[in-house]
Design an enzyme around this catalytic site. Structure first.
Site, PDB file in Angstrom:
ATOM      1  N   ASN A 185      77.662  47.107  24.985  1.00 17.77           N
ATOM      2  CA  ASN A 185      76.294  47.545  24.705  1.00 17.77           C
ATOM      3  C   ASN A 185      76.152  49.041  24.944  1.00 17.77           C
ATOM      4  O   ASN A 185      76.937  49.653  25.667  1.00 17.77           O
ATOM      5  CB  ASN A 185      75.307  46.777  25.581  1.00 17.77           C
ATOM      6  CG  ASN A 185      75.272  45.310  25.215  1.00 17.77           C
ATOM      7  OD1 ASN A 185      75.258  44.956  24.053  1.00 17.77           O
ATOM      8  ND2 ASN A 185      75.280  44.445  26.211  1.00 17.77           N
ATOM      9  N   CYS A 186      75.118  49.601  24.330  1.00 19.58           N
ATOM     10  CA  CYS A 186      74.795  51.016  24.441  1.00 19.58           C
ATOM     11  C   CYS A 186      74.816  51.445  25.905  1.00 19.58           C
ATOM     12  O   CYS A 186      74.267  50.720  26.744  1.00 19.58           O
ATOM     13  CB  CYS A 186      73.412  51.246  23.829  1.00 19.58           C
ATOM     14  SG  CYS A 186      72.892  52.949  23.806  1.00 19.58           S
ATOM     15  N   PRO A 187      75.446  52.536  26.239  1.00 14.97           N
ATOM     16  CA  PRO A 187      76.032  53.576  25.381  1.00 14.97           C
ATOM     17  C   PRO A 187      77.535  53.435  25.168  1.00 14.97           C
ATOM     18  O   PRO A 187      78.168  54.326  24.594  1.00 14.97           O
ATOM     19  CB  PRO A 187      75.738  54.851  26.168  1.00 14.97           C
ATOM     20  CG  PRO A 187      75.918  54.423  27.586  1.00 14.97           C
ATOM     21  CD  PRO A 187      75.392  52.990  27.635  1.00 14.97           C
ATOM     22  N   ASP A 200      76.645  45.442  18.988  1.00 18.79           N
ATOM     23  CA  ASP A 200      75.374  45.944  19.498  1.00 18.79           C
ATOM     24  C   ASP A 200      74.535  46.482  18.339  1.00 18.79           C
ATOM     25  O   ASP A 200      74.953  47.432  17.665  1.00 18.79           O
ATOM     26  CB  ASP A 200      75.640  47.046  20.523  1.00 18.79           C
ATOM     27  CG  ASP A 200      74.361  47.566  21.177  1.00 18.79           C
ATOM     28  OD1 ASP A 200      73.251  47.155  20.758  1.00 18.79           O
ATOM     29  OD2 ASP A 200      74.464  48.398  22.082  1.00 18.79           O
TER      30      ASP A 200
END
Length: 83
Positions: free
Chosen positions: A19-21, A46
């Site tokens: 997931n981000c980042p 994501d």
């Protein structure tokens, strides 16, 4: 689906499950290792990569050749800018 056979790729980055980042951080490191003009395929799960990867390419001058969605994954083909 875009017409980029895997044989034409210089590298593939599988950021599935991250997931981000993390996907963009991994992308940044992977692009650094590519030769100028190299072709990279990115696989991510994501949904925020649909926003983040085009912004990354635009900001750093890389070319986002194509993007697609397939079976819950987001696929990107990126051409590293020539130095």
């Amino acid at each position: 689906m875009p017409d980029f056979p895997d044989s034409s790729l210089d590298a593939t980055l599988d950021a599935s499950g991250l997931n981000c980042p993390e996907p963009v951080m991994m992308l940044h490191n992977k692009v650094r290792d590519l030769p100028a003009g190299g072709l990279l395929k990115v696989i991510a799960t994501d949904p925020s990569t649909r926003r983040d990867i085009p912004k990354f390419c635009n900001f750093l001058g890389h070319e986002l050749l194509d993007q697609a969605e397939e079976a819950g994954s987001y696929l990107y083909w990126i051409r590293k800018k020539a130095d």
